[in-house]
Design a protein around this motif. Structure first.
Motif, PDB file in Angstrom:
ATOM      1  N   THR A  74       0.838  -1.196   0.000  1.00 36.90           N
ATOM      2  CA  THR A  74       0.000   0.000   0.000  1.00 36.90           C
ATOM      3  C   THR A  74       0.871   1.243   0.000  1.00 36.90           C
ATOM      4  N   ILE A  75       0.484   2.239  -0.775  1.00 36.62           N
ATOM      5  CA  ILE A  75       1.094   3.562  -0.728  1.00 36.62           C
ATOM      6  C   ILE A  75       0.090   4.513  -0.077  1.00 36.62           C
ATOM      7  N   VAL A  76       0.553   5.265   0.922  1.00 36.64           N
ATOM      8  CA  VAL A  76      -0.294   6.248   1.594  1.00 36.64           C
ATOM      9  C   VAL A  76       0.129   7.639   1.132  1.00 36.64           C
ATOM     10  N   ASP A  77      -0.757   8.281   0.404  1.00 33.27           N
ATOM     11  CA  ASP A  77      -0.561   9.591  -0.210  1.00 33.27           C
ATOM     12  C   ASP A  77       0.461   9.537  -1.340  1.00 33.27           C
ATOM     13  N   ALA A  78       0.482  10.610  -2.140  1.00 31.54           N
ATOM     14  CA  ALA A  78       1.231  10.551  -3.397  1.00 31.54           C
ATOM     15  C   ALA A  78       2.075  11.783  -3.652  1.00 31.54           C
ATOM     16  N   GLY A  79       2.426  12.513  -2.607  1.00 31.84           N
ATOM     17  CA  GLY A  79       3.431  13.560  -2.729  1.00 31.84           C
ATOM     18  C   GLY A  79       3.058  14.759  -3.574  1.00 31.84           C
ATOM     19  N   ILE A  80       4.094  15.543  -3.934  1.00 36.41           N
ATOM     20  CA  ILE A  80       3.877  16.793  -4.657  1.00 36.41           C
ATOM     21  C   ILE A  80       3.811  16.595  -6.167  1.00 36.41           C
ATOM     22  N   GLY A  81       4.365  15.500  -6.662  1.00 36.40           N
ATOM     23  CA  GLY A  81       4.200  15.177  -8.070  1.00 36.40           C
ATOM     24  C   GLY A  81       5.279  15.723  -8.985  1.00 36.40           C
ATOM     25  N   PRO A  82       5.097  15.508 -10.296  1.00 35.26           N
ATOM     26  CA  PRO A  82       6.062  15.947 -11.309  1.00 35.26           C
ATOM     27  C   PRO A  82       5.965  17.440 -11.571  1.00 35.26           C
ATOM     28  N   ALA A  83       6.744  17.896 -12.544  1.00 40.76           N
ATOM     29  CA  ALA A  83       6.817  19.331 -12.833  1.00 40.76           C
ATOM     30  C   ALA A  83       5.473  19.907 -13.264  1.00 40.76           C
ATOM     31  N   ASP A  84       4.600  19.084 -13.842  1.00 43.11           N
ATOM     32  CA  ASP A  84       3.287  19.583 -14.250  1.00 43.11           C
ATOM     33  C   ASP A  84       2.192  19.134 -13.286  1.00 43.11           C
ATOM     34  N   GLY A  85       2.567  18.774 -12.055  1.00 47.04           N
ATOM     35  CA  GLY A  85       1.599  18.303 -11.079  1.00 47.04           C
ATOM     36  C   GLY A  85       0.734  19.415 -10.515  1.00 47.04           C
ATOM     37  N   PRO A  86      -0.307  19.062  -9.754  1.00 47.81           N
ATOM     38  CA  PRO A  86      -1.256  20.057  -9.258  1.00 47.81           C
ATOM     39  C   PRO A  86      -0.687  21.016  -8.221  1.00 47.81           C
ATOM     40  N   ALA A  87       0.469  20.693  -7.616  1.00 49.65           N
ATOM     41  CA  ALA A  87       1.067  21.568  -6.612  1.00 49.65           C
ATOM     42  C   ALA A  87       2.100  22.513  -7.205  1.00 49.65           C
ATOM     43  N   VAL A  88       2.159  22.603  -8.537  1.00 44.95           N
ATOM     44  CA  VAL A  88       3.215  23.359  -9.201  1.00 44.95           C
ATOM     45  C   VAL A  88       3.238  24.830  -8.785  1.00 44.95           C
ATOM     46  N   LEU A 116      -5.488   7.824  -0.547  1.00 44.24           N
ATOM     47  CA  LEU A 116      -5.397   9.282  -0.587  1.00 44.24           C
ATOM     48  C   LEU A 116      -6.113   9.807   0.649  1.00 44.24           C
ATOM     49  N   THR A 117      -5.342  10.237   1.639  1.00 44.55           N
ATOM     50  CA  THR A 117      -5.953  10.626   2.919  1.00 44.55           C
ATOM     51  C   THR A 117      -6.827  11.863   2.782  1.00 44.55           C
ATOM     52  N   HIS A 118      -6.419  12.790   1.896  1.00 45.19           N
ATOM     53  CA  HIS A 118      -7.238  13.972   1.602  1.00 45.19           C
ATOM     54  C   HIS A 118      -6.711  14.592   0.318  1.00 45.19           C
ATOM     55  N   LEU A 119      -7.377  15.629  -0.175  1.00 48.03           N
ATOM     56  CA  LEU A 119      -7.112  16.126  -1.523  1.00 48.03           C
ATOM     57  C   LEU A 119      -6.311  17.420  -1.564  1.00 48.03           C
ATOM     58  N   TYR A 163      -7.349   2.964  -5.942  1.00 48.39           N
ATOM     59  CA  TYR A 163      -7.163   4.225  -5.222  1.00 48.39           C
ATOM     60  C   TYR A 163      -8.358   4.448  -4.300  1.00 48.39           C
ATOM     61  N   LEU A 164      -8.083   4.629  -3.012  1.00 41.80           N
ATOM     62  CA  LEU A 164      -9.137   4.788  -2.019  1.00 41.80           C
ATOM     63  C   LEU A 164      -9.219   6.248  -1.581  1.00 41.80           C
ATOM     64  N   LEU A 165     -10.439   6.771  -1.539  1.00 39.83           N
ATOM     65  CA  LEU A 165     -10.676   8.164  -1.175  1.00 39.83           C
ATOM     66  C   LEU A 165     -11.998   8.253  -0.426  1.00 39.83           C
ATOM     67  N   GLN A 166     -12.023   9.059   0.625  1.00 38.46           N
ATOM     68  CA  GLN A 166     -13.276   9.243   1.343  1.00 38.46           C
ATOM     69  C   GLN A 166     -14.296   9.984   0.466  1.00 38.46           C
ATOM     70  N   ARG A 167     -15.532   9.510   0.487  1.00 39.37           N
ATOM     71  CA  ARG A 167     -16.586  10.116  -0.320  1.00 39.37           C
ATOM     72  C   ARG A 167     -16.795  11.584   0.054  1.00 39.37           C
ATOM     73  N   ALA A 168     -16.635  11.920   1.322  1.00 42.15           N
ATOM     74  CA  ALA A 168     -16.804  13.309   1.741  1.00 42.15           C
ATOM     75  C   ALA A 168     -15.794  14.224   1.061  1.00 42.15           C
TER      76      ALA A 168
END
Length: 212
Positions: A74-88, A116-119, A163-168
């Protein structure tokens, strides 16, 4: 950034810390927590001196975690991502999670579950990627996106994982960050990889995915 891979073993389960990046927060920590006192910050710095840089800025460590047991990986969360990721717009992308996974001896294709603990954008960066970002990662994805679909340029980085995510969290997406529908949840749904959870849910024997 050092790509050391700290590990903790509890019985037959191994927990692996996977570095993805580090850098200062986009605003001073005193602005993020305006009610904190100088004495409280001094106590924070005593317990975690690495959380502040030489200029007094809040220094963040961006990580994901792997949990390996005889039941799966299991992987818990997925970090900041690549150069074109959402946290850019604010995080020090590109992240180094692929290198950390390799250092830990983990092939993305062997991961069976991603939690994915949260978004927040620094927790979902490598969940879905573009071929331009990581053209050699993972190979083909077993999904339903057609070549002409809006999601066809994006694919789950962990191609065989659920990929698991809370419905809320999912239901609040339009209010929190509607762009993540196109870049994250739509591609996961198109690939048949997204499972929404309602509260605490057993992941596998001895572990529970808790409500975020």
């Amino acid at each position: 950034m050092s790509l050391s891979v700290p590990r903790l073993r509890i019985g037959s389960t191994e927990i692996i810390a996977l570095a993805d990046g580090e850098g200062p927060f986009f605003s001073p920590r005193a602005e993020a927590f305006p009610e904190a006192t100088a004495a409280q910050w001094a106590e924070v710095d005593r317990y975690d001196p690495g959380a502040v840089d030489a200029e007094g800025r809040w220094l963040l460590q961006f990580r994901a975690y792997a949990i390996r047991s005889d039941k799966g990986l299991t992987i818990v969360d997925a970090g900041i991502g690549p150069a074109d990721g959402p946290a850019v717009s604010w995080a020090p992308v590109p992240g180094a999670l692929p290198e950390s996974l390799a250092a830990a001896g983990i092939d993305p294709a062997e991961v069976d579950t991603v939690v994915l603990t949260h978004l927040h954008t620094d927790h979902v960066g490598w969940a879905v990627v573009t071929e331009a970002a990581v053209p050699s990662a993972g190979g083909a994805v077993d999904g339903n996106a057609s070549p002409g679909s809006a999601t066809s340029g994006r694919r789950p980085y962990f191609p065989n994982a659920e990929y698991l995510l809370q419905r809320a969290e999912f239901d609040a997406l339009d209010a929190l960050n509607p762009q993540l529908r196109e870049t994250l949840t739509d591609p996961l749904e198109a690939a048949g990889r997204l499972r929404l959870l309602d509260g605490d849910t057993p992941l596998r024997a001895g572990r529970t995915v808790a409500t975020a």
